[in-house]
Design a protein around this motif. Structure first.
Motif, PDB file in Angstrom:
ATOM      1  N   ARG A  12       0.346  53.623 -30.410  1.00 27.09           N
ATOM      2  CA  ARG A  12      -0.284  54.879 -30.026  1.00 27.09           C
ATOM      3  C   ARG A  12       0.732  56.014 -29.950  1.00 27.09           C
ATOM      4  O   ARG A  12       0.447  57.142 -30.331  1.00 27.09           O
ATOM      5  CB  ARG A  12      -0.980  54.687 -28.668  1.00 27.09           C
ATOM      6  CG  ARG A  12      -1.724  55.913 -28.152  1.00 27.09           C
ATOM      7  CD  ARG A  12      -2.671  55.537 -27.006  1.00 27.09           C
ATOM      8  NE  ARG A  12      -2.065  54.657 -26.012  1.00 27.09           N
ATOM      9  CZ  ARG A  12      -1.309  55.095 -24.984  1.00 27.09           C
ATOM     10  NH1 ARG A  12      -1.086  56.380 -24.827  1.00 27.09           N
ATOM     11  NH2 ARG A  12      -0.796  54.238 -24.118  1.00 27.09           N
ATOM     12  N   PRO A  34       8.134  57.864 -35.373  1.00 20.08           N
ATOM     13  CA  PRO A  34       9.195  58.813 -34.978  1.00 20.08           C
ATOM     14  C   PRO A  34       9.919  58.442 -33.690  1.00 20.08           C
ATOM     15  O   PRO A  34      11.140  58.587 -33.618  1.00 20.08           O
ATOM     16  CB  PRO A  34       8.439  60.135 -34.837  1.00 20.08           C
ATOM     17  CG  PRO A  34       6.985  59.797 -34.853  1.00 20.08           C
ATOM     18  CD  PRO A  34       6.844  58.517 -35.594  1.00 20.08           C
TER      19      PRO A  34
ATOM     20  N   MET B  58       9.654  64.500 -38.128  1.00 20.31           N
ATOM     21  CA  MET B  58       9.787  63.148 -37.598  1.00 20.31           C
ATOM     22  C   MET B  58      10.546  62.282 -38.592  1.00 20.31           C
ATOM     23  O   MET B  58      10.404  62.424 -39.797  1.00 20.31           O
ATOM     24  CB  MET B  58       8.423  62.528 -37.267  1.00 20.31           C
ATOM     25  CG  MET B  58       7.324  62.638 -38.279  1.00 20.31           C
ATOM     26  SD  MET B  58       5.814  61.744 -37.710  1.00 20.31           S
ATOM     27  CE  MET B  58       4.619  63.070 -37.614  1.00 20.31           C
ATOM     28  N   GLN B 175      -1.301  57.040 -40.324  1.00 20.99           N
ATOM     29  CA  GLN B 175      -0.701  56.851 -39.011  1.00 20.99           C
ATOM     30  C   GLN B 175       0.175  58.051 -38.626  1.00 20.99           C
ATOM     31  O   GLN B 175       0.102  58.558 -37.508  1.00 20.99           O
ATOM     32  CB  GLN B 175       0.143  55.575 -39.049  1.00 20.99           C
ATOM     33  CG  GLN B 175       0.719  55.150 -37.726  1.00 20.99           C
ATOM     34  CD  GLN B 175      -0.356  54.707 -36.751  1.00 20.99           C
ATOM     35  OE1 GLN B 175      -1.072  53.754 -36.999  1.00 20.99           O
ATOM     36  NE2 GLN B 175      -0.494  55.436 -35.655  1.00 20.99           N
ATOM     37  N   PHE B 176       0.982  58.523 -39.572  1.00 26.34           N
ATOM     38  CA  PHE B 176       1.903  59.626 -39.276  1.00 26.34           C
ATOM     39  C   PHE B 176       1.127  60.923 -39.030  1.00 26.34           C
ATOM     40  O   PHE B 176       1.526  61.745 -38.212  1.00 26.34           O
ATOM     41  CB  PHE B 176       2.930  59.806 -40.393  1.00 26.34           C
ATOM     42  CG  PHE B 176       3.693  58.539 -40.680  1.00 26.34           C
ATOM     43  CD1 PHE B 176       4.116  57.722 -39.636  1.00 26.34           C
ATOM     44  CD2 PHE B 176       3.968  58.136 -41.976  1.00 26.34           C
ATOM     45  CE1 PHE B 176       4.799  56.537 -39.872  1.00 26.34           C
ATOM     46  CE2 PHE B 176       4.653  56.959 -42.233  1.00 26.34           C
ATOM     47  CZ  PHE B 176       5.061  56.158 -41.184  1.00 26.34           C
ATOM     48  N   TYR B 179       0.226  60.959 -35.525  1.00 26.67           N
ATOM     49  CA  TYR B 179       1.348  61.355 -34.667  1.00 26.67           C
ATOM     50  C   TYR B 179       1.546  62.871 -34.708  1.00 26.67           C
ATOM     51  O   TYR B 179       1.991  63.471 -33.735  1.00 26.67           O
ATOM     52  CB  TYR B 179       2.641  60.652 -35.074  1.00 26.67           C
ATOM     53  CG  TYR B 179       2.601  59.149 -34.934  1.00 26.67           C
ATOM     54  CD1 TYR B 179       1.837  58.553 -33.925  1.00 26.67           C
ATOM     55  CD2 TYR B 179       3.309  58.328 -35.794  1.00 26.67           C
ATOM     56  CE1 TYR B 179       1.786  57.181 -33.799  1.00 26.67           C
ATOM     57  CE2 TYR B 179       3.267  56.944 -35.659  1.00 26.67           C
ATOM     58  CZ  TYR B 179       2.494  56.372 -34.675  1.00 26.67           C
ATOM     59  OH  TYR B 179       2.446  55.011 -34.550  1.00 26.67           O
ATOM     60  N   ARG B 181      -0.764  64.863 -34.794  1.00 25.19           N
ATOM     61  CA  ARG B 181      -2.042  65.349 -34.286  1.00 25.19           C
ATOM     62  C   ARG B 181      -2.853  66.077 -35.351  1.00 25.19           C
ATOM     63  O   ARG B 181      -3.482  67.104 -35.088  1.00 25.19           O
ATOM     64  CB  ARG B 181      -1.815  66.240 -33.065  1.00 25.19           C
ATOM     65  CG  ARG B 181      -1.391  65.359 -31.892  1.00 25.19           C
ATOM     66  CD  ARG B 181      -1.323  66.132 -30.608  1.00 25.19           C
ATOM     67  NE  ARG B 181      -0.007  65.982 -30.040  1.00 25.19           N
ATOM     68  CZ  ARG B 181       0.631  66.899 -29.340  1.00 25.19           C
ATOM     69  NH1 ARG B 181       0.069  68.078 -29.138  1.00 25.19           N
ATOM     70  NH2 ARG B 181       1.797  66.656 -28.845  1.00 25.19           N
ATOM     71  N   TYR B 343      -6.701  59.388 -46.840  1.00 24.42           N
ATOM     72  CA  TYR B 343      -5.304  59.856 -46.824  1.00 24.42           C
ATOM     73  C   TYR B 343      -5.336  61.373 -46.818  1.00 24.42           C
ATOM     74  O   TYR B 343      -4.882  62.031 -47.744  1.00 24.42           O
ATOM     75  CB  TYR B 343      -4.526  59.321 -48.020  1.00 24.42           C
ATOM     76  CG  TYR B 343      -4.016  57.920 -47.823  1.00 24.42           C
ATOM     77  CD1 TYR B 343      -4.880  56.830 -47.853  1.00 24.42           C
ATOM     78  CD2 TYR B 343      -2.657  57.685 -47.594  1.00 24.42           C
ATOM     79  CE1 TYR B 343      -4.404  55.548 -47.654  1.00 24.42           C
ATOM     80  CE2 TYR B 343      -2.181  56.393 -47.407  1.00 24.42           C
ATOM     81  CZ  TYR B 343      -3.055  55.332 -47.436  1.00 24.42           C
ATOM     82  OH  TYR B 343      -2.584  54.063 -47.238  1.00 24.42           O
TER      83      TYR B 343
END
Lengths: 575, 575
Positions: A12, A34, B58, B175-176, B179, B181, B343
């Protein structure tokens, strides 16, 4: 905390998650997000700071792919394997020793032969963990854990992904010895990837097919060199010796000095146990959940004469963080045999010495007629024999084997003599002690040991109490609100801190309390908040993650202040 | 300097040498020695400082082995190859396009088809470069350059060593994006190994089978996001455009601002050309032997819409240091197609919007009797068609293909309707610009460009003028002589500097002049000498590598002084 909570937090919050999840993922392959990559980088940098910079060793970097001959010599092609059994029904492959451990009281079935493992599977009627099919009649075989590939076109040049970074050091030892000007002791360090083609890994970051190792090979002369024990003599080691494991004893706390004096730990190994203990503490391993456990003889690797593991208790299990192996001269000897090259250090004598050396000078004009086509082989056998056993030339006749037969040769035809030879030095085969750190497991442990919960202003919160020096982000920069110019000012502050080389997270989304929690949860030790006072006077507040205490400080020295907090030159209380 | 001098210096002084030399070495595999590994680490740290810390991106870390499906989707299994021809006499494998380039005036035979390459080999009677045998009748084939292996037991799970670190980023983009947002633009960086199973690499560190890349994937919305050009607007770019290459033109110097205004370079690419140029300068690339060269259309990779290479002139050749590729949405689309996952970035509208959406609701009670076993496939085809071409439902009958046949379906049985749908946002497929740095080639270039010779006190010397921030060793600590307590004092100084995190080489062997030369040759920017005055007063001399000037300074602030010299906060002249 509950089982799996670390994995959930990790995914998460961007520490790590399974690789290629949209493709269904691959067991044993994980990607650092990251926060995880930064934590890992910082741990690697801290390792380098100690084991390279401070200790004054050389760091090298060898490729991950090495040719097959290296692993033929090192023994990995022969012995780096696990026992495998395949389910006839679902075709799932399983570690046969683990099935035995699940079905019996045995804890170390890895040490058993495939035959014995097969017997135990049959005996206990162990079934396939996926579909339940009985595995009693299935063959148990050895499966080599190295990833195999091929270097260049065709299939003539097998290569393997190194199962330990160490072999990249051992194989080019002669070169590194030259860089060390042939002066023992010297250390060669490497941080890099290692690979283990695990049969069916199921433990997340703790059982990876691609992992990161930080290894140091410290070469020394076992007859002359001693480690600088005075540096660590008073460090207390929590030792869980092999004997204590066998007899049901516990962990004993001994200083490095006492451990060496009792002979409980080899001095070079003891030196590194002491050095490393302080380092684990610095990077955030909880010393109350930490021990050094000695390998029992049956679990030693093929190359190790002795080995201690640094272990941490994580989620109820003891996991290995580092192996401190005494590898003796095993590896260098294997590569010397594999290449015919010198894997030793040439030590010059203070003055040349004269020694007597027995030699032969076979008289071919006698051997030729007497032994025909065997004569050359006989001459070679004589040369070999004189080095091995000069006393064999004491009688009138000397016996050698050549061409499959025994031959009697008159000593006078061998040209036996004892010469005086002047030697300027000798080849010393170094021994090696190897601290081998698993970086991924350290990341996992620092996360698990840092995870904390408390209550702040009546609200429960979770935070990661990792040391500032290894925290993924050093400072969160947060405008109190996203209006009245606060965000612009905060962005300027963030830019300035980044330009000073500080790892910054800028966040203006959500309530300030929620943003603090977000930074707490990824272990950010300090938050800088830009509020209305910041606009009037050149100040910000700095908040401490662990205590949630705040200090108002001037903006002009902010980068310097945060840097000194991060590097441990100052504490938050001193602000 | 002469050809091969860098390789000689590199091996002798511990920068790099071929891996596993005692085993005969392997083409394309090199090991960094202590100086090389430190130089490489420092360049990586400088890259991270700019592209992660300062730019606020990141950094992630994905494994080197990825499953086959990833490279099937990315196109590498299909197109990442070179043309190969095998000698029938000596069995040597050779790059067929290189043979053609040697035998013709062509510079870019890589772009030709295997058939055409085969024709040219026959036409020019090209022979095997090893044994000279004519290759005219030998087949020219494509050889995939990825190292292949197998993940886990059996052969059911092919894996490949990634040919670029980028795919480890693209594959887990969803996923990134979370991260980040789901806010474009954002960048994901990675430093790690990439692998190319070259057919017969012969250029040392410039053509490796295992190399280090530092890549940044900067994702942005091409319709909305603009790079912060103002940061680099006035940086002058030496541009060698594709047009100029075709027409025999030369390098033009244009500011970033002008390059973007003329449309010579895409803005995001231009931003990174500007950012990177300053960085190359800082780490020691000679800007008088540097240019940005645009790819001609025939040399573009399968994924790139445009690409500029940073090139440096080394030993008479221009070599690629970095590719700045505009990859558009190519990779994300491929992985979306390969997985059926999104994606893209979901962008919330400020307010939900209502849109009209054509739909079908096939009437199976009519389609079933009419089309029998094809009915379900026809219903699916109708659903697919209404998204693609709603106008097809304007007539009385709609035509679809299903089960290999064309079917006419009465529109009334398709249940065609236009619904009003409320949407809260939309999926935006990001574009990506990728600065991809080859770290090994940077190491090589910094060495070659730093190599200098001059005359000091009538003696010729060679020294490496690399910037202090990337130099392998920051300071050499040298006792003037190895007696009278000078060595002990010098060792204490060395210990203190190491404890302060400074990279130190201690050397007490040989004349002081010889020791200075040794440090000069590995690029150590400062030498601290402990002499007789050091014993009387707490001082040492500090010597500057490039000018050989010396200053006497007090020992108590030595670590701080050297640190500020290393980090560029102070110059030697200011001491």
């Amino acid at each position: 905390m509950s089982d799996g909570a670390i994995a959930e937090l990790a995914k998460r919050r961007g520490f790590f998650s399974q690789t290629a999840e949209p493709y269904g993922g691959v067991a044993g392959l994980y990607t650092y997000g990251p926060q995880g990559a930064a934590l890992k980088d910082n741990i690697e940098a801290a390792w380098r700071e100690l084991f390279v910079t401070r200790e004054g060793h050389m760091e090298i970097s060898a490729p991950d792919v090495l040719p097959g001959a290296v692993f033929e010599a090192s023994g990995h092609l022969e012995t780096f394997d696990d026992a495998i059994v395949e389910c006839p029904e679902c075709s799932g492959s399983h570690r046969a020793d683990h099935l035995v451990e699940d079905a019996t009281d045995l804890e170390d079935a890895e040490a058993l032969s495939p035959e014995r493992i097969g017997e135990l599977i049959a005996d206990r009627e162990a079934g396939c963990p996926v579909c339940g099919t009985a595995l009693a009649d299935q063959p148990v075989e050895k499966f080599n854990l190295m990833f195999e590939t091929n270097i260049g076109p065709g299939s003539g040049s097998p290569g393997y992904l190194r199962p330990e970074t160490a072999q990249g050091i051992f194989v080019d030892f002669p070169q590194f010895a030259e860089y060390a000007r042939n002066q023992l002791p010297f250390g060669v360090a490497q941080i890099g990837d290692a690979y283990r083609n695990e049969i069916s890994p199921r433990k997340g970051l703790l059982r990876l097919r691609a992992l990161v190792q930080a290894e140091l090979e410290h070469f020394f002369d076992p007859d002359r060199d001693e480690p600088p024990l005075e540096r660590v003599a008073d460090v207390k080691l929590p030792l869980y010796a092999a004997d204590a494991q066998r007899t049901g004893g516990g962990v004993r706390s001994l200083t490095v000095r006492a451990a060496v004096e009792e002979g409980a730990v080899e001095p070079w190994v003891a030196y590194y146990l002491g050095r490393s203990l302080e380092w684990y503490d610095e990077i955030g391993v909880d010393m109350d959940r930490f021990r050094y456990r000695q390998h029992r003889s049956e679990e030693l690797s093929h190359y190790a004469a002795d080995c201690w593991d640094a272990e941490a208790e994580v989620e109820g299990d003891w996991i290995e963080l580092t192996g401190f192996a005494y590898r003796g001269s095993y590896d260098l000897e294997k590569h010397a045999a594999g290449t015919g090259e010198e894997y030793s250090v040439f030590r010059q004598y203070e003055e040349p010495v004269t020694v007597e050396r027995p030699t032969v000078d076979p008289d071919m004009s006698e051997l030729g007629p007497a032994f025909g086509s065997d004569a050359a082989a006989i001459a070679a056998a004589l040369e070999e024999l004189v080095e091995r056993d000069p006393d064999a030339f004491d009688d009138e006749r000397v016996v050698v084997e050549a061409g499959g037969d025994r031959h009697e040769v008159p000593v006078e035809h061998a040209g036996f003599a004892v010469e005086e030879v002047t030697e300027s030095g000798e080849h010393v085969p170094p021994h090696v002690v190897e601290p081998s750190f698993g970086i991924d497991r350290l990341v996992y442990t620092v996360l698990a040991h840092g995870y904390s919960e408390d209550t702040v202003d009546g609200e429960e919160r979770a935070y990661l109490a990792v040391p500032p020096a290894v925290a993924p982000t050093t400072v969160g920069v947060l405008p109190l609100m996203d209006r009245d110019g606060l965000a612009e000012r905060a962005r300027t502050v963030a830019e300035q801190l980044r330009a000073a080389g500080i790892a910054v997270a800028y966040d203006d989304s959500g309530s300030i309390g929620r943003r603090y929690r977000r930074q707490d949860e990824i272990g950010t030790p300090f938050c800088v908040t830009v509020d209305y006072e910041s606009l009037e006077e050149e100040t910000v507040t700095v908040r401490d993650r662990d205590t949630t205490a705040q200090r108002r400080i001037r903006t002009d020295g902010l980068a310097e202040t945060l840097r000194s907090l991060r590097d441990g030159d100052r504490s938050f209380e001193e602000l």
